[in-house]
Design an enzyme around this catalytic site. Structure first.
Site, PDB file in Angstrom:
ATOM      1  N   SER A  46    -109.849 -20.972 -11.041  1.00  0.00           N
ATOM      2  CA  SER A  46    -109.837 -21.809 -12.239  1.00  0.00           C
ATOM      3  C   SER A  46    -109.340 -21.122 -13.491  1.00  0.00           C
ATOM      4  O   SER A  46    -109.179 -21.778 -14.534  1.00  0.00           O
ATOM      5  CB  SER A  46    -111.233 -22.383 -12.481  1.00  0.00           C
ATOM      6  OG  SER A  46    -111.489 -23.423 -11.562  1.00  0.00           O
ATOM      7  N   TYR A  93    -117.871 -30.605 -15.349  1.00  0.00           N
ATOM      8  CA  TYR A  93    -116.703 -29.880 -14.837  1.00  0.00           C
ATOM      9  C   TYR A  93    -116.105 -30.620 -13.644  1.00  0.00           C
ATOM     10  O   TYR A  93    -116.781 -30.899 -12.666  1.00  0.00           O
ATOM     11  CB  TYR A  93    -117.129 -28.478 -14.423  1.00  0.00           C
ATOM     12  CG  TYR A  93    -116.008 -27.509 -14.231  1.00  0.00           C
ATOM     13  CD1 TYR A  93    -115.571 -26.711 -15.288  1.00  0.00           C
ATOM     14  CD2 TYR A  93    -115.390 -27.344 -13.002  1.00  0.00           C
ATOM     15  CE1 TYR A  93    -114.544 -25.795 -15.113  1.00  0.00           C
ATOM     16  CE2 TYR A  93    -114.369 -26.436 -12.815  1.00  0.00           C
ATOM     17  CZ  TYR A  93    -113.955 -25.657 -13.877  1.00  0.00           C
ATOM     18  OH  TYR A  93    -112.931 -24.750 -13.698  1.00  0.00           O
ATOM     19  N   SER A  94    -114.810 -30.928 -13.733  1.00  0.00           N
ATOM     20  CA  SER A  94    -114.131 -31.646 -12.665  1.00  0.00           C
ATOM     21  C   SER A  94    -112.711 -31.130 -12.513  1.00  0.00           C
ATOM     22  O   SER A  94    -111.906 -31.190 -13.447  1.00  0.00           O
ATOM     23  CB  SER A  94    -114.095 -33.151 -12.959  1.00  0.00           C
ATOM     24  OG  SER A  94    -113.311 -33.827 -11.992  1.00  0.00           O
ATOM     25  N   ASN A  95    -112.403 -30.627 -11.336  1.00  0.00           N
ATOM     26  CA  ASN A  95    -111.051 -30.132 -11.075  1.00  0.00           C
ATOM     27  C   ASN A  95    -110.001 -31.232 -11.145  1.00  0.00           C
ATOM     28  O   ASN A  95    -108.831 -30.961 -11.420  1.00  0.00           O
ATOM     29  CB  ASN A  95    -111.020 -29.438  -9.716  1.00  0.00           C
ATOM     30  CG  ASN A  95    -111.815 -28.148  -9.724  1.00  0.00           C
ATOM     31  OD1 ASN A  95    -111.511 -27.220 -10.448  1.00  0.00           O
ATOM     32  ND2 ASN A  95    -112.872 -28.104  -8.933  1.00  0.00           N
ATOM     33  N   GLY A 121    -113.004 -17.851 -12.162  1.00  0.00           N
ATOM     34  CA  GLY A 121    -112.419 -18.661 -11.108  1.00  0.00           C
ATOM     35  C   GLY A 121    -112.928 -18.256  -9.743  1.00  0.00           C
ATOM     36  O   GLY A 121    -113.091 -17.067  -9.459  1.00  0.00           O
TER      37      GLY A 121
END
Length: 395
Positions: free
Chosen positions: A87, A186-188, A321
């Protein structure tokens, strides 16, 4: 990629500095090299196969390494190894979006449906803005929790090539986490959408734009996007997950299209330190745009692809990440003078829900010592960091 890492590190910040942090001041002590090596060796003694770091304090640089890069051959970890940084990709993507905002080609408060009307129609397209993608307040579900539900899914993920539009549809089909703009979650999926918006407005791949705007100008020679290539080019640590049979499973060869603009970047400690120093000192964004990036939402300290963490010696900025087997943390003082980028080669090791794993204690000790000095890490107790563990629901 793991959102749990961010939440855990925010918890570390709370325990270390319950009061408001002052600007970063004193750095590591004089005998830094031996101290840092001993701290990194403690991470290996706690059970990590391999780890490396690059620590910078103004004009001084230390590059400790410890453990093995490959448990099968015993080859040692070396300085300069490449690593899947997960990330941390988000900071690169956000900086690219902000450059385009500065050129008036993207509006931070423009609804995303104006850019991607077919992919994001209806209320979501009208209510969610670009800013909400970058600071994770969109309320859009996280596609990776839908992709990985069982042990077999972890294996299948690395054998599959995904289109970014497919990832978005999975995320949009998941349960929303809240109303657009209401709260941090939090969302990819947010950063897959951000990458697609970059492509829409420029007519180029998001990778090409990041390379043209950031990677090439800063001379980041060891930073690139993996995509569907299974291997990591150049020297690297293998990527391990403790498996259900008790052995370490090697996930070094892994298709990273599932991460795309949310987490497919490969880099090194040096390159990440160069990037974050350039970002924080105004070489990547104008002061106004950097201020936008550092405007945090809620108690999480998350801005636009960048978050703050408050340590005993002050506030630091960066990102972390996690991918399947590789984890990275990159933290930097506001003036870019003190920096640490740390990476290790195993993810999802078992931890108690109430007690910190010895690996977590050791590597947080390393991070705080690298930035604040030896005494600082003794002023707090590291919390349990939920790095994984029920392999039936690893994310």
């Amino acid at each position: 990629m793991q959102r749990r890492t961010l939440i855990a590190l925010a918890a570390v910040a709370t325990l270390i500095a319950p009061a408001a942090a002052s600007p970063a001041t004193a750095g590591p002590p004089g005998d830094t090299g031996r101290t840092l090596q001993a701290k990194l060796d403690a991470v290996i003694a706690a059970g990590m196969p391999g780890a490396f770091a690059e620590v910078r304090d103004r004009r001084r640089t230390w590059t400790p390494t410890a453990g093995v890069a490959d448990v099968a051959t015993g080859a040692p970890v070396r300085d300069g190894m490449r690593h899947r940084v997960g990330s941390i990709t988000k900071t690169f993507v956000s900086a690219t979006v902000l450059q385009l905002a500065g050129e008036r080609r993207i509006g931070l408060d423009t609804p995303i449906g104006r850019y991607l009307p077919r992919l994001v129609p209806g209320e979501v397209g009208r209510q969610v803005t670009v800013r909400m993608l970058l600071n994770h307040t969109s309320g859009i579900g996280d596609y990776d929790t839908e992709l990985i539900k069982t042990v077999d899914d972890i294996v299948r993920l690395g054998e599959t090539t995904f289109a970014p539009s497919e990832l978005v549809r999975i995320g949009l089909g998941a349960a929303p986490t809240g109303e657009p703009g209401a709260a941090f979650s939090y969302s990819n999926t947010n950063y897959i959408l951000a990458g697609l918006i970059v492509e829409k407005v420029t007519g180029h791949s998001y990778r090409a734009e990041v390379q043209r705007r950031i990677i090439r100008p800063l001379g980041l020679r060891d930073t690139y996007f993996q995509g569907s290539d299974l291997g990591i080019r150049g020297p690297h640590m293998h990527a391990y997950v403790p498996w259900v049979d008790g052995d370490l499973r090697d996930f070094t060869r892994y298709n990273m299209t599932w991460a795309w603009a949310a987490g497919e970047l490969i880099s090194t400690g040096r390159d990440l330190n160069v990037f974050y120093r350039a970002l924080l000192t105004g070489r990547v964004l104008s002061p106004a745009l950097l201020a936008e990036m550092q405007t945090a939402t809620g108690a999480e300290g998350y801005g636009l692809g960048l978050y703050s963490v408050d340590l005993p010696c002050g506030r630091f900025w960066g990102h972390d990440g996690g991918t399947v087997g590789h984890q990275t943390v990159s933290w930097h003082s506001p003036d870019g003078e003190r920096q640490v980028t740390y990476a290790h080669s195993m993810a999802w090791y078992q931890t108690s829900p109430t007690e910190p794993h010895p690996i977590d204690v050791a590597y947080v000790d390393f991070l705080v010592t690298a930035l604040c000095g030896t005494g600082a890490a003794q002023t707090f107790t590291a919390p349990a960091l939920p790095r994984t563990v029920d392999l039936t629901r690893p994310f």
